[in-house]
Design a protein around this motif. Structure first.
Motif, PDB file in Angstrom:
ATOM      1  N   PHE A  57       0.888  -1.411  -0.131  1.00 31.98           N
ATOM      2  CA  PHE A  57      -0.048   0.120  -0.514  1.00 31.98           C
ATOM      3  C   PHE A  57       1.122   1.585   0.268  1.00 31.98           C
ATOM      4  O   PHE A  57      -0.035   2.107  -0.644  1.00 31.98           O
ATOM      5  CB  PHE A  57      -0.842   0.122   1.032  1.00 31.98           C
ATOM      6  N   THR A  58       1.750   1.897   0.733  1.00 30.48           N
ATOM      7  CA  THR A  58       3.265   2.680   0.193  1.00 30.48           C
ATOM      8  C   THR A  58       3.233   2.881  -0.658  1.00 30.48           C
ATOM      9  O   THR A  58       3.261   4.046  -1.157  1.00 30.48           O
ATOM     10  CB  THR A  58       4.148   1.528   0.898  1.00 30.48           C
ATOM     11  N   LEU A  59       3.534   1.539  -1.863  1.00 30.90           N
ATOM     12  CA  LEU A  59       3.885   1.691  -3.155  1.00 30.90           C
ATOM     13  C   LEU A  59       2.885   1.976  -3.594  1.00 30.90           C
ATOM     14  O   LEU A  59       2.856   2.184  -5.003  1.00 30.90           O
ATOM     15  CB  LEU A  59       4.796   0.798  -3.591  1.00 30.90           C
ATOM     16  N   GLY A  60       1.012   1.738  -2.904  1.00 35.63           N
ATOM     17  CA  GLY A  60       0.118   2.366  -4.098  1.00 35.63           C
ATOM     18  C   GLY A  60      -0.861   1.332  -5.406  1.00 35.63           C
ATOM     19  O   GLY A  60      -1.549   1.113  -5.584  1.00 35.63           O
ATOM     20  N   HIS A  61      -0.403   0.110  -3.632  1.00 38.28           N
ATOM     21  CA  HIS A  61      -1.251  -1.004  -4.449  1.00 38.28           C
ATOM     22  C   HIS A  61      -2.686  -0.597  -4.944  1.00 38.28           C
ATOM     23  O   HIS A  61      -3.096  -1.622  -5.992  1.00 38.28           O
ATOM     24  CB  HIS A  61      -1.507  -2.190  -3.685  1.00 38.28           C
ATOM     25  N   GLY A  62      -3.896  -0.303  -3.904  1.00 40.41           N
ATOM     26  CA  GLY A  62      -4.767  -0.272  -4.136  1.00 40.41           C
ATOM     27  C   GLY A  62      -5.603   1.153  -5.167  1.00 40.41           C
ATOM     28  O   GLY A  62      -5.901   0.868  -6.430  1.00 40.41           O
ATOM     29  N   LEU A  63      -4.886   2.057  -5.338  1.00 37.78           N
ATOM     30  CA  LEU A  63      -4.984   2.511  -6.503  1.00 37.78           C
ATOM     31  C   LEU A  63      -4.494   2.224  -7.779  1.00 37.78           C
ATOM     32  O   LEU A  63      -5.099   2.038  -8.569  1.00 37.78           O
ATOM     33  CB  LEU A  63      -3.993   4.353  -7.029  1.00 37.78           C
ATOM     34  N   LEU A  81     -17.046  -3.290  -3.375  1.00 39.54           N
ATOM     35  CA  LEU A  81     -16.058  -4.857  -4.309  1.00 39.54           C
ATOM     36  C   LEU A  81     -15.399  -4.505  -5.177  1.00 39.54           C
ATOM     37  O   LEU A  81     -14.269  -5.246  -4.729  1.00 39.54           O
ATOM     38  CB  LEU A  81     -17.390  -5.062  -5.606  1.00 39.54           C
ATOM     39  N   ALA A  82     -14.800  -3.015  -5.183  1.00 39.95           N
ATOM     40  CA  ALA A  82     -13.326  -2.672  -5.607  1.00 39.95           C
ATOM     41  C   ALA A  82     -12.832  -2.332  -4.332  1.00 39.95           C
ATOM     42  O   ALA A  82     -11.476  -3.482  -4.655  1.00 39.95           O
ATOM     43  CB  ALA A  82     -13.250  -0.992  -6.353  1.00 39.95           C
ATOM     44  N   GLU A  83     -12.838  -2.397  -2.825  1.00 43.29           N
ATOM     45  CA  GLU A  83     -12.292  -2.138  -2.309  1.00 43.29           C
ATOM     46  C   GLU A  83     -11.955  -3.366  -1.890  1.00 43.29           C
ATOM     47  O   GLU A  83     -10.606  -3.819  -1.012  1.00 43.29           O
ATOM     48  CB  GLU A  83     -13.527  -1.207  -1.167  1.00 43.29           C
ATOM     49  N   PHE A  84     -12.604  -4.621  -2.143  1.00 41.93           N
ATOM     50  CA  PHE A  84     -12.513  -6.122  -1.451  1.00 41.93           C
ATOM     51  C   PHE A  84     -12.007  -6.938  -2.480  1.00 41.93           C
ATOM     52  O   PHE A  84     -10.825  -7.911  -1.404  1.00 41.93           O
ATOM     53  CB  PHE A  84     -13.775  -6.726  -1.735  1.00 41.93           C
ATOM     54  N   ALA A  85     -12.022  -6.205  -3.652  1.00 43.59           N
ATOM     55  CA  ALA A  85     -10.498  -6.937  -4.674  1.00 43.59           C
ATOM     56  C   ALA A  85      -9.021  -6.318  -4.359  1.00 43.59           C
ATOM     57  O   ALA A  85      -8.292  -7.076  -4.673  1.00 43.59           O
ATOM     58  CB  ALA A  85     -10.985  -6.034  -6.161  1.00 43.59           C
ATOM     59  N   VAL A  86      -8.964  -4.509  -3.805  1.00 42.68           N
ATOM     60  CA  VAL A  86      -7.777  -4.203  -3.549  1.00 42.68           C
ATOM     61  C   VAL A  86      -7.400  -5.000  -2.229  1.00 42.68           C
ATOM     62  O   VAL A  86      -6.581  -5.626  -2.068  1.00 42.68           O
ATOM     63  CB  VAL A  86      -8.333  -2.497  -2.523  1.00 42.68           C
ATOM     64  N   GLN A  87      -8.319  -5.291  -1.208  1.00 39.18           N
ATOM     65  CA  GLN A  87      -8.186  -5.747  -0.325  1.00 39.18           C
ATOM     66  C   GLN A  87      -7.344  -7.177  -0.255  1.00 39.18           C
ATOM     67  O   GLN A  87      -6.541  -8.156   0.442  1.00 39.18           O
ATOM     68  CB  GLN A  87      -9.176  -5.562   1.181  1.00 39.18           C
ATOM     69  N   LEU A  88      -8.032  -8.099  -1.094  1.00 44.95           N
ATOM     70  CA  LEU A  88      -8.283  -9.364  -1.604  1.00 44.95           C
ATOM     71  C   LEU A  88      -7.018  -9.608  -2.800  1.00 44.95           C
ATOM     72  O   LEU A  88      -6.172 -11.113  -2.130  1.00 44.95           O
ATOM     73  CB  LEU A  88      -9.049 -10.238  -2.290  1.00 44.95           C
ATOM     74  N   THR A  89      -6.936  -9.247  -3.461  1.00 49.14           N
ATOM     75  CA  THR A  89      -4.608  -8.972  -3.909  1.00 49.14           C
ATOM     76  C   THR A  89      -3.820  -8.598  -3.282  1.00 49.14           C
ATOM     77  O   THR A  89      -3.281  -9.448  -3.473  1.00 49.14           O
ATOM     78  CB  THR A  89      -5.672  -8.336  -4.987  1.00 49.14           C
ATOM     79  N   ALA A  90      -3.683  -7.955  -2.252  1.00 49.44           N
ATOM     80  CA  ALA A  90      -3.251  -7.713  -0.977  1.00 49.44           C
ATOM     81  C   ALA A  90      -3.123  -8.204  -0.198  1.00 49.44           C
ATOM     82  O   ALA A  90      -1.898  -9.127   0.028  1.00 49.44           O
ATOM     83  CB  ALA A  90      -2.935  -6.150  -0.528  1.00 49.44           C
ATOM     84  N   ALA A  91      -4.222  -9.330   0.076  1.00 53.51           N
ATOM     85  CA  ALA A  91      -4.039 -10.554   0.937  1.00 53.51           C
ATOM     86  C   ALA A  91      -3.292 -11.243   0.666  1.00 53.51           C
ATOM     87  O   ALA A  91      -2.789 -12.329   1.253  1.00 53.51           O
ATOM     88  CB  ALA A  91      -5.204 -10.552   1.713  1.00 53.51           C
ATOM     89  N   LEU A  92      -3.747 -11.737  -0.939  1.00 48.41           N
ATOM     90  CA  LEU A  92      -3.258 -12.838  -1.088  1.00 48.41           C
ATOM     91  C   LEU A  92      -1.694 -12.817  -1.632  1.00 48.41           C
ATOM     92  O   LEU A  92      -0.740 -14.091  -1.384  1.00 48.41           O
ATOM     93  CB  LEU A  92      -3.898 -13.360  -2.762  1.00 48.41           C
TER      94      LEU A  92
END
Length: 376
Positions: A57-63, A81-92
């Motif tokens: 997230f420091t490198l802008g994963h969410g964006l 749904l977009a927030e879930f996709a952000v969190q799921l990809t980061a968690a994976l």
């Protein structure tokens, strides 16, 4: 930042952590207390996960994820749904990095415990747990972030409290999701049920965990009246009836003395207050919270340790002091645990070290024998 930058950062983390943990595990095997050091390395995996997640997230994963979704799908970049996709990809991604680092520890764990544990088997067992945890983590974080952005403080607080209560109540369900389980055979059920009855441990059902054959684990999850007993197959193989009864009695004692309320629920209370103070409070409120934790943390940990000691006392009353000491020593040997005292650091723990518990039980037993032998 671009996806390439994030991928390079993940690669750097792997190039740093994988050899570092492999080297540390080799050093642990050559130490006088290899089990203790390997346990510390396993705990350090949470640090690897936290650093990986923060780096993304420091490198802008969410964006990056939101931009990709907006460009390729009809999903709004501000939707749940977009927030879930952000969190799921980061968690994976975080789970993948952590599993890769964990793989370097498996050979050392195999050598210390003297078991046949292929890396593939270990990764498959932990990978299932990690996958379920990432989905749960992504769902909860997505809901909390959207509640904070759209619903305001009241909605956020209610949702956070609801999540904590739901997870506490749903522990047995989560255990079934995270772990490979099976029903006990009639003989296993009769044996375990009899041990529960003799020890005073009240459970509504019994479940066998068969995904980690190298681990001797006993867990009790659920609310009063609906508690479930989970035991690994290693426990059934290695523990005799007397040892099972003694360990079950300790678990029964922990519930009678409300150890979980001191050790876990108080921590969750601090967490809720802390999140609220940092998100919605002023500098004064944050200062008050820090002072509150500084004043109450050590007494809370002391109360938790006292509750654990009272649980030991209950178990000793059920099975006898000497039998409880024997059972705890056997369980420690089976799990390759060092019987440490904890030293001055014990004041920062909610659970007293096993070595200190055993010393206390032996002292009480010696005192009882001395009193019994004293002429009246």
């Amino acid at each position: 930042m671009s996806p390439v930058t994030i991928a390079n950062a993940v690669l750097v983390l792997l190039l740093v952590f994988v050899p570092a943990f492999w080297f540390a595990s080799r050093r642990a095997l050559r130490s006088s207390t290899p089990t203790r050091w390997l346990r510390r390395l396993l705990v350090a995996l949470w640090g690897v996960a936290g650093l990986t997640y923060a780096t993304l997230f420091t490198l802008g994963h969410g964006l990056v994820v939101r931009t990709t979704l907006a460009a390729t799908t009809p999903i709004s970049d501000t939707s749940l749904l977009a927030e879930f996709a952000v969190q799921l990809t980061a968690a994976l991604i975080t789970a993948a990095v952590t599993l890769a680092v964990y793989a370097t520890l498996v050979p050392a764990i195999r050598d210390v415990q003297e078991i046949d544990l292929p890396v593939r088997t270990a990764l498959r067992s932990l990978g299932r747990y990690a996958l379920a945890l990432t989905v749960l983590f992504a769902t909860v974080f997505a809901l909390l972030i959207r509640a904070l952005a759209e619903g305001g403080p009241v909605t956020y607080w209610l949702l956070l409290l609801g999540v904590i209560v739901a997870i506490s109540v749903a522990n047995p369900v989560l255990a079934h999701i995270f772990r490979d389980t099976r029903d006990p055979t009639p003989a296993e059920r009769e044996r375990l049920r009899e041990r529960c009855d003799r020890s005073g441990l009240s459970v509504s059902s019994i479940v066998i965990l068969d995904d980690m054959p190298e681990t001797a684990g006993i867990h009790v999850y659920g609310v009063p009246g609906r508690r479930q007993l989970f035991v690994t197959e290693r426990v059934l193989e290695a523990f005799d009836d007397e040892t099972l009864e003694a360990i079950f009695a300790v678990h029964a004692g922990k519930r009678r003395t409300h150890y979980r309320s001191y050790a876990v629920h108080s921590l969750l209370g601090y967490l809720v207050l802390g999140v609220g103070a940092f998100l919605f409070g002023s500098e004064t409120l944050v200062t008050i919270f820090i002072l509150l934790v500084a004043v109450l943390a050590l007494p809370t940990l002391w109360a938790a340790r006292r509750a654990f000691y009272r649980a030991d006392d209950y178990a000793a009353a059920v099975v006898g002091q000497d039998e409880l000491v024997r059972a705890l020593e056997y369980a420690a040997e089976e799990q390759n645990l060092e019987l440490v005292d904890g030293g001055h650091w014990v004041v920062f723990k909610s659970r007293p070290p096993l070595g200190r518990r055993l010393a206390r039980l032996r002292e009480k037993s010696a005192r009882s024998e001395e009193i019994a032998s004293t002429p009246s």
